[in-house]
Design a protein around this motif. Structure first.
Motif, PDB file in Angstrom:
ATOM      1  N   ASP A   1      26.130  10.991  -2.600  1.00 24.29           N
ATOM      2  CA  ASP A   1      24.920  10.575  -3.103  1.00 24.29           C
ATOM      3  C   ASP A   1      24.792   8.925  -3.395  1.00 24.29           C
ATOM      4  O   ASP A   1      25.807   8.661  -4.583  1.00 24.29           O
ATOM      5  CB  ASP A   1      24.331  11.559  -4.338  1.00 24.29           C
ATOM      6  CG  ASP A   1      22.942  11.271  -4.568  1.00 24.29           C
ATOM      7  OD1 ASP A   1      22.058  11.536  -3.929  1.00 24.29           O
ATOM      8  OD2 ASP A   1      22.640  10.487  -5.807  1.00 24.29           O
ATOM      9  N   SER A   2      24.168   8.408  -2.855  1.00 23.20           N
ATOM     10  CA  SER A   2      23.994   6.899  -3.090  1.00 23.20           C
ATOM     11  C   SER A   2      23.152   6.606  -4.586  1.00 23.20           C
ATOM     12  O   SER A   2      23.838   5.630  -5.125  1.00 23.20           O
ATOM     13  CB  SER A   2      23.363   6.011  -1.989  1.00 23.20           C
ATOM     14  OG  SER A   2      22.218   6.279  -1.878  1.00 23.20           O
TER      15      SER A   2
ATOM     16  N   ASP B   1      21.815  10.010   2.350  1.00 26.93           N
ATOM     17  CA  ASP B   1      22.890  10.559   1.361  1.00 26.93           C
ATOM     18  C   ASP B   1      23.638  11.726   2.042  1.00 26.93           C
ATOM     19  O   ASP B   1      22.845  12.801   2.489  1.00 26.93           O
ATOM     20  CB  ASP B   1      22.077  11.159   0.053  1.00 26.93           C
ATOM     21  CG  ASP B   1      21.738   9.660  -0.550  1.00 26.93           C
ATOM     22  OD1 ASP B   1      22.543   8.879  -0.815  1.00 26.93           O
ATOM     23  OD2 ASP B   1      20.595   9.775  -0.969  1.00 26.93           O
TER      24      ASP B   1
END
Length: 208
Positions: A26-27, A19
């Protein structure tokens, strides 16, 4: 997630944070928002306000992440979560992955190295992205599941960030583990970068 190749045990290790390093944002939070849908996402965010206020004082990323897991994923069967993570990766790979990070990954892939992703995000969410890149392993925060294989709403170990990244690498590769190269973008990668012969900090800037 592991995808071992012949002779991998003797190969140098190249580690990428995920990330912010390989991705533009941010995944995990993006996954939670995608999975929940608009209204459920905002209701959940409101319910997480107390946890957010606590975070302002203790700065414990693991605690607030666990609160988000409880709010959005508690009770979800592992099989469904894995299927959702695959669909998410299929839909979001092009918009999340940095082209210059992917190019660097591919250059390393042409060499005799073991390529791994080391992330604070839950490994179950990052794994489909890593498989798409051809990663040999994902080291991430691990969700806890009950006997029926449903998300409990906690982690089965510490948040994989900061010193914990090195702890996990030592568990996998031995106490004297040394990385050929490592890539990161925050203070949560400092310790991992410190054990790399070639540390790269915030070198990727491109956007999809």
């Amino acid at each position: 997630m592991t995808q071992e190749r012949p002779g991998d045990g003797a190969l140098p290790i190249v580690a990428f944070d995920f990330d912010g390093t390989v991705t533009v944002r941010d995944s995990f939070s993006t996954f939670l928002k995608w999975r929940a849908g608009g209204l459920r996402w905002w209701i959940g965010c409101v319910r997480l306000i107390p946890a957010g206020l606590v975070y302002l004082f203790d700065r414990d990323r693991g605690r607030i992440k666990a609160a988000a897991v409880r709010e959005f994923l508690k009770g979800v069967p592992r099989e469904r979560l894995e299927a959702d993570a695959r669909r998410f990766a299929e839909q979001y790979s092009r918009s999340l992955l940095r082209p210059d990070a992917v190019a660097a990954w591919k250059r390393w892939r042409e060499q005799a190295v073991r390529l791994i992703v080391v992330t604070a995000s839950p490994d179950i969410v990052v794994a489909p992205f890593a498989r798409g890149l051809g990663a040999d392993m994902v080291v991430g925060t691990q969700l806890a599941f009950d006997p029926q294989n449903r998300v409990i709403g906690t982690f089965s170990g510490p948040n994989c960030r900061g010193p914990e990244k090195v702890v996990r690498l030592k568990e996998l590769f031995g106490p004297d583990v040394r990385l050929r190269a490592a890539y990161g973008d925050t203070g949560g990668d400092t310790e991992m970068l410190a054990i790399a012969d070639e540390p790269y900090y915030r070198v990727f800037k491109a956007r999809p």
